[in-house]
Design a protein around this motif. Structure first.
Motif, PDB file in Angstrom:
ATOM      1  N   MET A 203      -1.113   8.763  -6.497  1.00 57.50           N
ATOM      2  CA  MET A 203      -1.600   7.420  -6.316  1.00 57.50           C
ATOM      3  C   MET A 203      -0.818   6.795  -5.165  1.00 57.50           C
ATOM      4  N   ASN A 204      -1.515   6.231  -4.201  1.00 61.51           N
ATOM      5  CA  ASN A 204      -0.817   5.630  -3.071  1.00 61.51           C
ATOM      6  C   ASN A 204      -0.392   4.194  -3.380  1.00 61.51           C
ATOM      7  N   GLU A 205       0.404   3.627  -2.518  1.00 60.86           N
ATOM      8  CA  GLU A 205       0.967   2.299  -2.750  1.00 60.86           C
ATOM      9  C   GLU A 205      -0.116   1.231  -2.802  1.00 60.86           C
ATOM     10  N   GLU A 206      -1.159   1.380  -1.981  1.00 60.46           N
ATOM     11  CA  GLU A 206      -2.239   0.397  -1.978  1.00 60.46           C
ATOM     12  C   GLU A 206      -2.953   0.396  -3.326  1.00 60.46           C
ATOM     13  N   THR A 207      -3.250   1.578  -3.852  1.00 58.75           N
ATOM     14  CA  THR A 207      -3.921   1.690  -5.140  1.00 58.75           C
ATOM     15  C   THR A 207      -3.025   1.167  -6.254  1.00 58.75           C
ATOM     16  N   ARG A 208      -1.754   1.545  -6.217  1.00 56.51           N
ATOM     17  CA  ARG A 208      -0.816   1.094  -7.245  1.00 56.51           C
ATOM     18  C   ARG A 208      -0.717  -0.435  -7.220  1.00 56.51           C
ATOM     19  N   GLY A 209      -0.704  -1.014  -6.061  1.00 54.34           N
ATOM     20  CA  GLY A 209      -0.619  -2.465  -5.942  1.00 54.34           C
ATOM     21  C   GLY A 209      -1.806  -3.155  -6.592  1.00 54.34           C
TER      22      GLY A 209
ATOM     23  N   ASP B 223      -0.817   2.519 -14.649  1.00 53.01           N
ATOM     24  CA  ASP B 223      -0.502   2.763 -13.243  1.00 53.01           C
ATOM     25  C   ASP B 223      -0.806   4.203 -12.848  1.00 53.01           C
ATOM     26  N   GLU B 224      -0.929   5.089 -13.810  1.00 49.92           N
ATOM     27  CA  GLU B 224      -1.150   6.513 -13.537  1.00 49.92           C
ATOM     28  C   GLU B 224      -2.615   6.862 -13.348  1.00 49.92           C
ATOM     29  N   ILE B 225      -3.510   5.926 -13.642  1.00 47.28           N
ATOM     30  CA  ILE B 225      -4.947   6.182 -13.502  1.00 47.28           C
ATOM     31  C   ILE B 225      -5.568   5.137 -12.593  1.00 47.28           C
ATOM     32  N   GLU B 226      -6.691   5.453 -12.023  1.00 48.22           N
ATOM     33  CA  GLU B 226      -7.402   4.509 -11.151  1.00 48.22           C
ATOM     34  C   GLU B 226      -8.570   3.923 -11.942  1.00 48.22           C
ATOM     35  N   LEU B 227      -8.542   2.634 -12.132  1.00 48.89           N
ATOM     36  CA  LEU B 227      -9.596   1.956 -12.871  1.00 48.89           C
ATOM     37  C   LEU B 227     -10.520   1.135 -11.973  1.00 48.89           C
ATOM     38  N   ASP B 228     -10.225   1.122 -10.686  1.00 48.61           N
ATOM     39  CA  ASP B 228     -11.064   0.389  -9.737  1.00 48.61           C
ATOM     40  C   ASP B 228     -11.162  -1.067 -10.177  1.00 48.61           C
TER      41      ASP B 228
END
Length: 178
Positions: A1-7, A20-25
């Protein structure tokens, strides 16, 4: 996960967690997503605790019984918005509670077609057991919250729920009687 996504995930909270470990959009900031996840987990835990009671399985039985306990003579249609049920589902729920001996239905003396609901002695006993379970909820289900955070969470959820009930005319029955 990149910093932009984590943010994007942390825009809601500065506390790092499993989300924080998954992408929920777009779900990252969606209250409805977290309510649904919580509902699933908390409902599973609650069902285990209620397994020996006739109110186990499904939703709306406990709230219906408490509403009838405190508003004797209320009708199923007056309960619908608060139980989150449509008319056919509410009818099935009330029929089940009557069949289980927890509620009784009586004709309204003033309006012959209107059927009023009343709690039975067995219904009161079940609610006593439910009350014991629910009163342990802060420690059992919400151990991660302080007392203040628990109170704030309940207040916010109640505010949201009340707005939806109001939007769907859930308080009209009470206003008509006063």
């Amino acid at each position: 996960m990149n910093e932009e996504t984590r943010g994007r995930g942390r825009g809601v909270t500065d506390v790092q967690d499993g989300f924080d470990e998954i992408e929920l959009d777009c779900l990252t900031g969606a209250v409805s997503y977290y309510i649904r996840v919580l509902n699933l987990w908390i409902s599973r835990d609650l069902e285990k605790k209620l397994a020996s009671l006739p109110v186990a399985g499904g939703t709306g039985k406990i709230s219906t019984l408490f509403m009838v306990l405190h508003q004797p003579g209320i009708t199923a249609s007056e309960i619908m918005s608060f139980a989150g049920k449509d008319a056919p589902a509410m009818t099935r729920l009330v029929e089940k509670l009557i069949a289980d001996g927890l509620l009784e239905r009586r004709p309204d003396p003033d309006v012959r077609r209107r059927q009023q609901l009343f709690i039975t002695a067995a219904g009161r006993e079940v609610l006593d057991r439910v009350r014991e379970i629910v009163e342990r909820e802060p420690e059992d289900a919400f151990w991660m919250l302080s007392k203040k955070e628990h109170a704030q969470t309940v207040a916010l959820l109640r505010k949201i729920a009340a707005a939806y009930v109001e939007r769907h005319n859930g308080l009209d029955w009470k206003r008509k009687k006063t």
